[in-house]
Design a protein around this motif. Structure first.
Motif, PDB file in Angstrom:
ATOM      1  N   LEU A 115      50.476  73.876   8.429  1.00 25.71           N
ATOM      2  CA  LEU A 115      49.760  72.730   7.861  1.00 25.71           C
ATOM      3  C   LEU A 115      48.432  72.473   8.561  1.00 25.71           C
ATOM      4  N   VAL A 116      48.397  72.603   9.878  1.00 23.55           N
ATOM      5  CA  VAL A 116      47.163  72.268  10.612  1.00 23.55           C
ATOM      6  C   VAL A 116      46.063  73.307  10.417  1.00 23.55           C
ATOM      7  N   GLN A 117      46.336  74.364   9.677  1.00 22.62           N
ATOM      8  CA  GLN A 117      45.285  75.336   9.352  1.00 22.62           C
ATOM      9  C   GLN A 117      44.381  74.826   8.227  1.00 22.62           C
ATOM     10  N   PHE A 118      44.816  73.774   7.522  1.00 27.18           N
ATOM     11  CA  PHE A 118      44.060  73.264   6.389  1.00 27.18           C
ATOM     12  C   PHE A 118      43.105  72.155   6.810  1.00 27.18           C
ATOM     13  N   ALA A 122      35.563  80.787  -8.620  1.00 24.43           N
ATOM     14  CA  ALA A 122      35.825  81.856  -7.655  1.00 24.43           C
ATOM     15  C   ALA A 122      36.605  82.963  -8.358  1.00 24.43           C
ATOM     16  N   PRO A 123      36.496  84.204  -7.875  1.00 26.80           N
ATOM     17  CA  PRO A 123      37.178  85.311  -8.560  1.00 26.80           C
ATOM     18  C   PRO A 123      38.698  85.267  -8.438  1.00 26.80           C
ATOM     19  N   TRP A 124      39.187  84.649  -7.389  1.00 31.87           N
ATOM     20  CA  TRP A 124      40.635  84.572  -7.177  1.00 31.87           C
ATOM     21  C   TRP A 124      40.934  83.467  -6.174  1.00 31.87           C
ATOM     22  N   PRO A 125      42.185  83.039  -6.112  1.00 31.89           N
ATOM     23  CA  PRO A 125      42.551  82.012  -5.128  1.00 31.89           C
ATOM     24  C   PRO A 125      42.316  82.514  -3.707  1.00 31.89           C
ATOM     25  N   ASN A 126      42.048  81.607  -2.804  1.00 31.41           N
ATOM     26  CA  ASN A 126      41.812  81.954  -1.400  1.00 31.41           C
ATOM     27  C   ASN A 126      43.034  82.677  -0.827  1.00 31.41           C
ATOM     28  N   PRO A 127      42.904  83.979  -0.458  1.00 34.36           N
ATOM     29  CA  PRO A 127      44.071  84.742   0.018  1.00 34.36           C
ATOM     30  C   PRO A 127      44.696  84.135   1.271  1.00 34.36           C
ATOM     31  N   TRP A 128      43.866  83.577   2.156  1.00 35.95           N
ATOM     32  CA  TRP A 128      44.380  82.958   3.371  1.00 35.95           C
ATOM     33  C   TRP A 128      45.257  81.757   3.022  1.00 35.95           C
ATOM     34  N   HIS A 129      44.826  80.976   2.061  1.00 32.70           N
ATOM     35  CA  HIS A 129      45.627  79.829   1.622  1.00 32.70           C
ATOM     36  C   HIS A 129      46.942  80.294   1.004  1.00 32.70           C
ATOM     37  N   LEU A 130      46.889  81.336   0.196  1.00 31.86           N
ATOM     38  CA  LEU A 130      48.116  81.852  -0.429  1.00 31.86           C
ATOM     39  C   LEU A 130      49.116  82.292   0.630  1.00 31.86           C
ATOM     40  N   ALA A 131      48.613  82.976   1.674  1.00 24.15           N
ATOM     41  CA  ALA A 131      49.495  83.437   2.750  1.00 24.15           C
ATOM     42  C   ALA A 131      50.101  82.260   3.508  1.00 24.15           C
ATOM     43  N   LEU A 132      49.282  81.257   3.791  1.00 23.95           N
ATOM     44  CA  LEU A 132      49.782  80.073   4.490  1.00 23.95           C
ATOM     45  C   LEU A 132      50.839  79.354   3.663  1.00 23.95           C
ATOM     46  N   PHE A 133      50.587  79.229   2.369  1.00 22.63           N
ATOM     47  CA  PHE A 133      51.566  78.564   1.505  1.00 22.63           C
ATOM     48  C   PHE A 133      52.884  79.339   1.473  1.00 22.63           C
ATOM     49  N   LEU A 134      52.803  80.660   1.483  1.00 22.02           N
ATOM     50  CA  LEU A 134      54.014  81.484   1.483  1.00 22.02           C
ATOM     51  C   LEU A 134      54.833  81.234   2.746  1.00 22.02           C
ATOM     52  N   ILE A 135      54.179  81.310   3.897  1.00 17.85           N
ATOM     53  CA  ILE A 135      54.890  81.081   5.157  1.00 17.85           C
ATOM     54  C   ILE A 135      55.445  79.658   5.204  1.00 17.85           C
ATOM     55  N   GLY A 136      54.617  78.708   4.788  1.00 20.29           N
ATOM     56  CA  GLY A 136      55.052  77.317   4.803  1.00 20.29           C
ATOM     57  C   GLY A 136      56.220  77.058   3.866  1.00 20.29           C
ATOM     58  N   PRO A 139      54.252  75.874  -7.329  1.00 19.34           N
ATOM     59  CA  PRO A 139      53.248  74.826  -7.551  1.00 19.34           C
ATOM     60  C   PRO A 139      52.033  74.950  -6.616  1.00 19.34           C
ATOM     61  N   CYS A 140      52.270  75.413  -5.384  1.00 17.74           N
ATOM     62  CA  CYS A 140      51.155  75.637  -4.451  1.00 17.74           C
ATOM     63  C   CYS A 140      50.208  76.706  -4.994  1.00 17.74           C
ATOM     64  N   TRP A 141      50.769  77.822  -5.401  1.00 15.08           N
ATOM     65  CA  TRP A 141      49.946  78.928  -5.882  1.00 15.08           C
ATOM     66  C   TRP A 141      49.306  78.612  -7.227  1.00 15.08           C
ATOM     67  N   GLY A 189      47.511  72.829  -3.126  1.00 12.29           N
ATOM     68  CA  GLY A 189      46.606  73.954  -3.375  1.00 12.29           C
ATOM     69  C   GLY A 189      45.200  73.488  -3.668  1.00 12.29           C
ATOM     70  N   TRP A 190      45.095  72.447  -4.475  1.00 13.23           N
ATOM     71  CA  TRP A 190      43.791  71.889  -4.835  1.00 13.23           C
ATOM     72  C   TRP A 190      43.152  71.210  -3.621  1.00 13.23           C
ATOM     73  N   ALA A 191      43.953  70.436  -2.887  1.00 11.30           N
ATOM     74  CA  ALA A 191      43.440  69.730  -1.711  1.00 11.30           C
ATOM     75  C   ALA A 191      42.940  70.708  -0.656  1.00 11.30           C
ATOM     76  N   ALA A 192      43.626  71.835  -0.489  1.00 10.70           N
ATOM     77  CA  ALA A 192      43.196  72.832   0.489  1.00 10.70           C
ATOM     78  C   ALA A 192      41.842  73.433   0.110  1.00 10.70           C
ATOM     79  N   ALA A 193      41.585  73.551  -1.185  1.00 13.66           N
ATOM     80  CA  ALA A 193      40.322  74.146  -1.650  1.00 13.66           C
ATOM     81  C   ALA A 193      39.176  73.148  -1.658  1.00 13.66           C
ATOM     82  N   PHE A 194      39.446  71.895  -2.052  1.00 17.33           N
ATOM     83  CA  PHE A 194      38.381  70.922  -2.264  1.00 17.33           C
ATOM     84  C   PHE A 194      38.320  69.805  -1.210  1.00 17.33           C
ATOM     85  N   GLY A 195      39.398  69.603  -0.464  1.00 19.31           N
ATOM     86  CA  GLY A 195      39.432  68.491   0.471  1.00 19.31           C
ATOM     87  C   GLY A 195      39.566  67.152  -0.224  1.00 19.31           C
TER      88      GLY A 195
END
Length: 314
Positions: free
Chosen positions: A133-136, A63-77, A49-51, A179-185
């Motif tokens: 979480l605090v990276q967002f 955007a051409p693709w989802p934010n790679p940094w966000h994808l990595a953070l979601f994976l670790i989280g 659901p995050c991705w 995922g949406w909140a991380a991109a748009f706030g």
């Protein structure tokens, strides 16, 4: 030594000859089993659901693709918080797990890990999740903290309602908002509808999973949608998966997605229909196989969203 444990062998329903059992030192294996590291399907189901949400956000942003940094953070989280959630669940369910054939060999009821050791391990995993979480942005951080409520109440629901899978959906689908909140706030209707669809999907796949334990659950008084639906499970799964598909179509429409995203949803719907058609609720091995196949479903939807974003960008 605090981390001293006794390894009495793998958990009954764990993956056999996994790297946890073949490569980790003996003292670490019970902790790995507590976090279910040998069963990645759990964190995949938490991650998707995050991705998906990040993919829809990228489409909405053109955007051409989802934010790679966000994808990595979601994976670790997802890995950290799934492990923390499993540890918390096992602490709450120690007495129940000890009475169920499939779960009585888990680390806490089997005495491989003490309750104190499990609690410390839970805190360490939660701290990893907090660092992620605090990276967002501030809005996403607050939203992530709010997710602790459904996580906290879920383990108790199987004692009081026939719909614990609904509460699992509330927790496991929370990433559809993140995922949406991380991109748009902020949030909009697209991630909210995606979240509701994720809940329906979760109830479906976890009902299939719960059929593995229905006899033991009945003996110890654990409630589930598997027991509730009984012989009507197949039509119930069809309805739940159909509802999820419709809601995912609506979410993609609200994000102004294009044909590739809808193609992914349609292909995914065929995969879900395959699960419902061949399901044998009296075959535990097949139920587990179909449950795990939802990782493939996640890839199908995500691929559709990513390809659609690339097409829009080009």
């Amino acid at each position: 030594m605090f981390f001293s444990t006794k390894d009495t062998g793998p958990v009954a329903d764990a993956v056999k000859r996994h790297w946890v059992d073949t490569h980790l030192p003996a003292w670490a294996r019970p902790y790995a089993r507590l976090a279910r590291w040998e069963r990645p399907i759990g964190w995949w189901l938490l991650l998707w659901p995050c991705w998906w949400s990040a993919g829809l956000a990228a489409i909405a942003q053109e955007a051409p693709w989802p934010n790679p940094w966000h994808l990595a953070l979601f994976l670790i989280g997802a890995v950290a918080m799934r492990g923390a959630g499993c540890t918390y669940n096992d602490l709450v369910d120690e007495d129940i797990d000890a009475q169920v054939e499939r779960t009585r060999s888990r680390p806490i009821p089997a005495g491989q890990v003490s309750r104190l050791q499990a609690k410390v391990f839970l805190v360490l995993q939660a701290l990893v999740g907090l660092v992620v979480l605090v990276q967002f942005n501030t809005f996403a951080i607050g939203l992530g903290v709010a997710s602790l409520l459904p996580v906290a109440i879920y383990p108790f629901m199987k004692r009081i309602t026939n719909w614990p899978q609904f509460f699992l959906g509330l927790a496991f689908s929370w990433g559809a908002l993140m995922g949406w909140a991380a991109a748009f706030g902020s949030l909009s209707w697209a991630p909210v509808v995606l979240y509701i669809g994720g809940i329906s999907w979760t109830i479906g796949y976890d009902t299939i999973y719960a059929h593995q334990d229905k006899e033991d659950d009945a003996l110890v008084g654990v409630k589930s949608t598997a027991r509730l639906f009984g012989a009507w499970t197949k039509p119930a799964i069809f309805l739940l998966y159909a509802a999820a598909t419709v809601l995912f179509v609506v979410a993609a429409s609200l994000a102004d997605a294009g044909p590739a995203a809808f193609a992914g949803i349609v292909i995914g719907a065929a995969h879900l229909a395959w699960q419902a058609i061949i399901l044998d609720i009296d075959d535990p091995d097949q139920c587990l196989k179909l449950f795990r196949s939802n990782a493939t479903y996640g890839w199908i939807l995500f691929a559709g969203f990513v390809v659609d974003g690339l097409i829009h960008w080009l």
